[in-house]
Design an enzyme around this catalytic site. Structure first.
Site, short mmCIF file in Angstrom:
data_model
loop_
_atom_site.label_atom_id
_atom_site.label_comp_id
_atom_site.label_asym_id
_atom_site.label_seq_id
_atom_site.Cartn_x
_atom_site.Cartn_y
_atom_site.Cartn_z
N ASP A 11 0.87 -1.16 0.00
CA ASP A 11 0.00 0.00 0.00
C ASP A 11 0.92 1.23 0.00
O ASP A 11 2.10 1.12 0.34
CB ASP A 11 -0.88 -0.04 1.25
CG ASP A 11 -1.71 1.22 1.42
OD1 ASP A 11 -2.40 1.61 0.46
OD2 ASP A 11 -1.65 1.81 2.51
N ASP A 13 -0.10 5.14 0.93
CA ASP A 13 -0.34 6.09 2.01
C ASP A 13 -0.47 5.37 3.35
O ASP A 13 -1.34 4.51 3.51
CB ASP A 13 -1.61 6.89 1.72
CG ASP A 13 -1.48 7.69 0.43
OD1 ASP A 13 -0.67 8.62 0.41
OD2 ASP A 13 -2.17 7.35 -0.55
#
Length: 216
Positions: A11, A13
């Site tokens: 991922d 953020d």
């Protein structure tokens, strides 16, 4: 503990970068522009979800397309304002990996993800963004697509996530999950391994694959 894999899926953020300052600033402004009350806004989970889902939870369907374009514009324009920075361990960890062994899998749009990654000098060869899928996290589609792009069996992939929705997506894809407690406490995440951030891990690359270990 050691984890062996053929590909690592990150991922963005909250995992590779922190954009919390920018997210809070932009979404608060966005909510004000669309007349969303503080109470309604507070009830919505922002982190780790595609903007289209957030907008759909808060606005009439006919307003959502315009609202999506607006939040993307606000967030992209905010990138140079200092609200995005690398999280501990990111540069060293990614620097140890061959380009074809990892991918970024984000709920952000491609335009926004590329702006944030470019700002911190991270240039993935493979990027899966919200634009690339029909169902976002916690659906497994984004992670399954990343595995397919890398040519790796999902069972041989490791997902690195900070958000419960992303961890659910990784598990649903049949992948090993590593949770980083950068945005959620350890008791709020469910994963095969939980660490503070990527600086807690070391990586060894060989012809057989990638071995991840917790630093002693």
């Amino acid at each position: 503990m050691k984890i062996r894999a053929q590909a690592l899926l990150f991922d963005n953020d909250g995992t590779l970068v922190s954009s919390l300052e920018s997210v809070d600033r932009c979404w608060t402004r966005w909510a004000g522009e669309y007349g969303i009350t503080a109470e309604a806004f507070a009830r919505i989970e922002l982190h780790g979800r595609p903007a289209v889902e957030i907008a759909a939870d808060l606005l009439p369907a006919d307003v959502v397309p315009e609202a999506l374009a607006r939040i993307e514009e606000l967030e992209v324009e905010d990138v140079p304002n200092g609200g995005v920075h690398l999280l501990p361990g990111t540069r060293d960890f990614l620097g140890a990996l061959p380009a074809d062994r990892w991918a970024v899998v984000t709920s952000a749009t491609r335009r926004l993800a590329e702006a944030r990654l470019e700002a911190v000098g991270v240039l993935p060869k493979t990027l899966i963004a919200a634009d690339d899928v029909t169902r976002g996290k916690p659906d497994p589609e984004p992670y399954l697509l990343a595995a397919r792009e890398l040519g790796v069996d999902p069972a041989h992939c490791v997902v690195f996530e900070d958000a419960p929705a992303g961890l659910r997506a990784g598990r649903a894809a049949g992948m090993t999950t590593v949770a980083l407690t950068t945005t959620h406490a350890s008791h709020e995440v469910d994963a095969d391994l939980v660490v503070e951030n990527l600086s807690a891990l070391s990586v060894l690359v060989s012809r057989e694959g990638v071995e991840i270990s917790v630093r002693g």
